[in-house]
Design an enzyme around this catalytic site. Sequence first.
Site, PDB file in Angstrom:
ATOM      1  N   ASP A  85       0.909  -0.804  -0.104  1.00 37.04           N
ATOM      2  CA  ASP A  85       0.409   0.126   0.353  1.00 37.04           C
ATOM      3  C   ASP A  85       0.769   1.175   0.235  1.00 37.04           C
ATOM      4  O   ASP A  85       1.617   1.088   1.542  1.00 37.04           O
ATOM      5  CB  ASP A  85      -0.712   0.128   1.339  1.00 37.04           C
ATOM      6  N   HIS A 141       4.185  -7.552  -0.149  1.00 32.53           N
ATOM      7  CA  HIS A 141       3.780  -9.090  -0.858  1.00 32.53           C
ATOM      8  C   HIS A 141       5.557  -9.329  -2.098  1.00 32.53           C
ATOM      9  O   HIS A 141       4.919  -8.325  -2.579  1.00 32.53           O
ATOM     10  CB  HIS A 141       2.619  -8.918  -0.635  1.00 32.53           C
ATOM     11  N   SER A 226       8.391   3.525   4.653  1.00 35.73           N
ATOM     12  CA  SER A 226       9.794   3.496   3.618  1.00 35.73           C
ATOM     13  C   SER A 226       9.539   3.400   2.581  1.00 35.73           C
ATOM     14  O   SER A 226       8.388   3.750   1.617  1.00 35.73           O
ATOM     15  CB  SER A 226      10.637   2.650   4.317  1.00 35.73           C
TER      16      SER A 226
END
Length: 265
Positions: A85, A141, A226
């Site tokens: 995200d 992911h 980050s």
Amino acid sequence: MRRLFHTLTELTSHKWSSKLIGSLTKTRGSRWLISWYSRAYGIHTEDAEKPLKAYQSLNEFFIRRLKDGIRPIDQNNAALVSPVDATITGIGRIDEKSIIHVKGQNYTTDELLGSAPTFNRYREGFFIILYLSPANYHRVHSPVTGTIITKNHIFGRAYPVNEFGLKHMNKVLSRNERLITYMRHQYGDLSIVKVGAMNVSSIKYTNSLAIHLNKGDELAYFEFGSTVVLFVENGAFEFLQNLCLGTQVRVGEPLGYWGAGFQNG
């Protein structure tokens, strides 16, 4: 003012300062900050795997998992999906000299990958930079179904990778700590560069990480926010036309397609 902020950032960019902050967020006493933090950043706490009171520290909440099904994964085999995200802070082609252009600064793939033997694969390929703010979900992911062929950990500093850091600090993406995963998939190879930042106390692989990953499988996580940089080989690939700087994406959403999958996506 900009020069003062630049100087202060240089002084606080060492890993020890991030580790100190990280250690404080792991204390049981920090759990009382979770509700405040959630409100301050407008976090959708209903998406979290557990209720807020179940998290034993602020750090445990930072690295929270989401409820099953909250982030559906595009199942088109030809789709490159977002691993995080995030907000797009860089996107485009890598030029014939293996250079990418980010916020007025030039980086070579060699600099970002640490002279990895595969960096030439990305000449005239594609890149995308995905910035995770403190409000975002912090797990990374797999963007494809494929096999991990090698990994690399490059130690470095902890400069901010937000808008100010990318524009006004010198080449922060290649000076910060990086955890790099190289994967081979149906359409070639790609690199997933996880970049540390100010107040990111660590970047860690998921426990019992498998060598073969299905698209959407958990790969790693950041403690605090980050950036992730994806490098894609030159080939029959296209980013979606609606992606641009400032676009927000979520785990599992398509970023682009290889070959005929673009028309079918």
